[in-house]
Design an enzyme around this catalytic site. Structure first.
Site, short mmCIF file in Angstrom:
data_model
loop_
_atom_site.label_atom_id
_atom_site.label_comp_id
_atom_site.label_asym_id
_atom_site.label_seq_id
_atom_site.Cartn_x
_atom_site.Cartn_y
_atom_site.Cartn_z
N SER A 99 -14.18 102.75 83.42
CA SER A 99 -13.95 102.09 82.14
C SER A 99 -13.81 100.57 82.31
O SER A 99 -13.41 100.08 83.36
CB SER A 99 -12.67 102.62 81.49
OG SER A 99 -12.70 104.02 81.41
N1 SAH Z 1 -10.96 106.58 83.39
C1 SAH Z 1 -12.10 106.72 84.24
C2 SAH Z 1 -13.37 106.78 83.45
C3 SAH Z 1 -13.79 108.13 83.28
S1 SAH Z 1 -15.35 108.40 82.55
C4 SAH Z 1 -12.19 105.59 85.22
O1 SAH Z 1 -11.44 104.62 85.07
O2 SAH Z 1 -13.01 105.68 86.12
C5 SAH Z 1 -14.96 109.96 81.84
C6 SAH Z 1 -14.74 111.09 82.81
O3 SAH Z 1 -14.40 112.25 82.04
C7 SAH Z 1 -15.97 111.46 83.62
O4 SAH Z 1 -15.64 111.44 84.97
C8 SAH Z 1 -16.30 112.87 83.14
O5 SAH Z 1 -16.83 113.70 84.16
C9 SAH Z 1 -14.95 113.37 82.68
N2 SAH Z 1 -14.98 114.48 81.73
C10 SAH Z 1 -15.83 114.70 80.69
N3 SAH Z 1 -15.51 115.84 80.04
C11 SAH Z 1 -14.43 116.36 80.70
C12 SAH Z 1 -13.64 117.53 80.52
N4 SAH Z 1 -13.88 118.40 79.55
N5 SAH Z 1 -12.61 117.75 81.38
C13 SAH Z 1 -12.35 116.87 82.38
N6 SAH Z 1 -13.07 115.76 82.60
C14 SAH Z 1 -14.09 115.49 81.77
#
Ligand code: SAH
Length: 220
Positions: free
Chosen positions: A70
């Site tokens: 993010s």
């Molecule tokens: N906060 C993170 C950004 C994450 S991007 C950072 O700073 O790096 C969003 C993440 O949510 C991705 O890794 C994706 O695989 C995950 N995601 C999507 N749907 C999900 C679900 N149902 N359960 C758990 N993780 C999920």
């Protein structure tokens, strides 16, 4: 990885980190404890080495598996909104991703429970948090859209992938004074919402227009 890599000197100067903090202040992030934590957390270790020179730019960057780390402003905004009501002890994070947001939360809460559906990302995130000596985080490889019932209730829930609407399962896992920050919408547009409970009724405050990857079901 040695201490030099963690401090990022040589690769990313301290000046670029200060510049990021100035930018966050200009955008209204005024929580000094949070700014200090962001300033001290080496974002470059969460990013592929080929891109690490851009780690302190206020931008989202690819982390593989079609996902992104993010944007720092969004991390700061979401964290500020979650903690605005005071200290939170137990947190749930849905979407561990790179683990960068997890590492910020782990420095503010007593315990963080984080769920990620992609095993490869979870493994990497776990390794980075260990490197930073953050031991108050529990990881789970699962579909986090249903929360983590066995560890509920939570004082705070942060969701970093976007569902079309707020999952009731997550609301049900909040303590009576609990708070949740969650991007809600689809590929055409999403709202970052702060959810609180008032006598059990869900209250919604819209914080910002955002663009997150979708919350998907199942695991990989
Ligand atoms: N906060 C993170 C950004 C994450 S991007 C950072 O700073 O790096 C969003 C993440 O949510 C991705 O890794 C994706 O695989 C995950 N995601 C999507 N749907 C999900 C679900 N149902 N359960 C758990 N993780 C999920």
């Amino acid at each position: 990885m040695n201490e030099l890599d963690l401090s990022g000197i040589g690769m990313t100067s301290l000046r670029t980190r200060f510049r990021l903090l100035d930018r966050l202040r200009q955008q209204g992030i005024d929580d000094e404890e949070l700014l200090e934590i962001i300033g001290q957390t080496p974002r470059h270790i969460f990013i592929d080495e080929a891109l690490s020179h851009r780690a302190y730019e206020d931008t989202a960057l690819p982390i593989g598996f079609n996902q992104t780390i993010s944007q720092p402003f969004i991390v700061a905004l979401m964290t500020k909104a979650l903690f605005q009501g005071g200290k939170l002890s137990r947190l749930l994070e849905v979407g561990t991703g790179s683990g960068y947001q997890t590492s910020i939360l782990a420095q503010l809460a007593d315990r963080v429970y984080t769920v990620e559906r992609i095993k490869g990302l979870q493994n990497r995130a776990r390794q980075k948090l260990r490197l930073l000596g953050l031991r108050n985080v529990q990881f789970r490889h699962h579909d986090g859209g249903m929360g983590w019932a066995a560890q509920a209730p939570f004082d705070g829930i942060m969701v970093t992938a976007s569902p079309r609407r707020v999952p009731q399962e997550l609301v049900d896992q909040l303590t009576p004074n609990g708070r949740m920050v969650i991007p809600v919408g689809d590929a055409d547009g999403q709202q970052l919402q702060l959810i609180t409970l008032e006598d059990g009724e869900m209250q919604v405050e819209v914080l910002e227009q955002v663009r997150f990857v979708p919350l998907l079901s199942g695991t990989k």
